[in-house]
Write a protein that holds these residues in place. Sequence first.
Motif, PDB file in Angstrom:
ATOM      1  N   LEU A  60       9.223 -44.833  15.705  1.00 46.68           N
ATOM      2  CA  LEU A  60       8.162 -44.562  16.679  1.00 46.68           C
ATOM      3  C   LEU A  60       7.316 -43.354  16.288  1.00 46.68           C
ATOM      4  N   CYS A  61       7.877 -42.493  15.439  1.00 49.83           N
ATOM      5  CA  CYS A  61       7.191 -41.254  15.057  1.00 49.83           C
ATOM      6  C   CYS A  61       5.823 -41.577  14.441  1.00 49.83           C
ATOM      7  N   GLN A  62       4.812 -40.780  14.823  1.00 45.31           N
ATOM      8  CA  GLN A  62       3.446 -41.057  14.368  1.00 45.31           C
ATOM      9  C   GLN A  62       3.154 -40.426  13.007  1.00 45.31           C
ATOM     10  N   ARG A  63       4.049 -39.580  12.511  1.00 47.07           N
ATOM     11  CA  ARG A  63       3.743 -38.876  11.265  1.00 47.07           C
ATOM     12  C   ARG A  63       4.618 -39.291  10.084  1.00 47.07           C
TER      13      ARG A  63
ATOM     14  N   ALA B 237      12.110 -38.633  11.616  1.00 44.06           N
ATOM     15  CA  ALA B 237      11.082 -38.330  12.609  1.00 44.06           C
ATOM     16  C   ALA B 237      10.684 -36.858  12.490  1.00 44.06           C
ATOM     17  N   CYS B 238       9.387 -36.566  12.758  1.00 47.88           N
ATOM     18  CA  CYS B 238       8.912 -35.193  12.565  1.00 47.88           C
ATOM     19  C   CYS B 238       9.413 -34.265  13.661  1.00 47.88           C
ATOM     20  N   GLY B 239       9.700 -34.809  14.837  1.00 50.31           N
ATOM     21  CA  GLY B 239      10.188 -33.979  15.937  1.00 50.31           C
ATOM     22  C   GLY B 239       9.086 -33.257  16.686  1.00 50.31           C
ATOM     23  N   GLU B 240       7.829 -33.449  16.271  1.00 49.69           N
ATOM     24  CA  GLU B 240       6.741 -32.656  16.851  1.00 49.69           C
ATOM     25  C   GLU B 240       5.601 -33.478  17.433  1.00 49.69           C
ATOM     26  N   CYS B 241       5.410 -34.709  16.939  1.00 49.43           N
ATOM     27  CA  CYS B 241       4.271 -35.497  17.419  1.00 49.43           C
ATOM     28  C   CYS B 241       4.514 -35.921  18.875  1.00 49.43           C
ATOM     29  N   ASN B 242       3.494 -36.508  19.502  1.00 48.37           N
ATOM     30  CA  ASN B 242       3.636 -36.925  20.906  1.00 48.37           C
ATOM     31  C   ASN B 242       4.793 -37.895  21.097  1.00 48.37           C
ATOM     32  N   ALA B 243       4.907 -38.858  20.159  1.00 47.40           N
ATOM     33  CA  ALA B 243       5.972 -39.857  20.280  1.00 47.40           C
ATOM     34  C   ALA B 243       7.340 -39.186  20.218  1.00 47.40           C
ATOM     35  N   CYS B 244       7.513 -38.286  19.252  1.00 43.47           N
ATOM     36  CA  CYS B 244       8.798 -37.594  19.110  1.00 43.47           C
ATOM     37  C   CYS B 244       9.096 -36.767  20.348  1.00 43.47           C
ATOM     38  N   ARG B 245       8.065 -36.111  20.873  1.00 45.03           N
ATOM     39  CA  ARG B 245       8.314 -35.258  22.047  1.00 45.03           C
ATOM     40  C   ARG B 245       8.737 -36.092  23.254  1.00 45.03           C
TER      41      ARG B 245
END
Length: 329
Positions: free
Chosen positions: A56-59, A66-74
């Motif tokens: 789901l991560c956008q980056r 997962a980046c842990g920072e994008c909107n999806a991750c948050r």
Amino acid sequence: MEGTDTREALPPWLQAPWSGLVRRGRDGRLPTGLLIHGATGVGKALLTTALVQALLCQRASGEEAACGECNACRSFSTGVHPEVMALEPEEAGKEILIAAAREAIDFLSLSGSGDLRSVIIRPADALNANAANALLKTLEEPPTGAMLILEAAQPARLPATIRSRCQTIEIANPAPADATAWLRGFSDNPAAVDEAYAASLGRPLAAREILTDPERMGRWEQDREALTALLRGASVHAMAATLQRSLPESLIPRIQALLVSAQRMAVNGEPDAFGRQFPRALLEGFARRAGARRLAELSARALVWQRQASRQLNPQLRMEDIALNFQAK
Ligand SMILES: [Zn+2]
């Protein structure tokens, strides 16, 4: 906030399955039904959670976590991602009922904003027959973007019709040396690591909880006290009173492990890793007094207690029954 569920957090034995799954997921090559099969405490939930977040991560791309920072991750880490749902029993140890399965089916059929919608069934071997049947149609004719991830320690309990429509990924238990090497990352004390791994009955994720969660550690210490009372052969009353303070779901598997240790001690004269958590003389004395036949009988009884543990029996009566059996000659 620290990123959660990143690839770095995955134990080494989950890295290879992770790489394969995330690569295929990003290439759109994962099937609708994915059955993740592995022993309790091997890290199935860790793997599936990290996988869904990564997809789901956008980056992130390629095999990146997962980046842990994008909107999806948050939104994922706060547990409110609109494209993910967990299908679980209402209470641990209970069945997953058809009403809950229908909710998951409805959820998958709604068209979301993204192109992936996933339901994690945790654990899938808790699905009752009706719930499993209801999910069958979704597996056969999945809505676009739907993904069902089934976590199961005992996939044989799933209907064959479900299993045959899923791709199975088996997560092998790590070798004890690999598991304890990983656990040493959570404690400076090698003896504590060995103890937690033995107390977890060889389940690395459960061992990590014992090492890092004082409540879990307290529960193990309570269980060890109860098992020590059984080894001492205290009075039935005293044994039952000590057993009463433990939870059957953790105590009974540990009674089974203790009986295996006593049998090992009787045969080899050496305790196994679990047996080493008890005073040697006590385990030796118990094994000698009980004798091979009695130890075998107790092991058979322990299987019955294990089956009863999932039922709503009077816990006091159950603990008295266990104490009586350990007292009987
Ligand atoms: Zn992200």
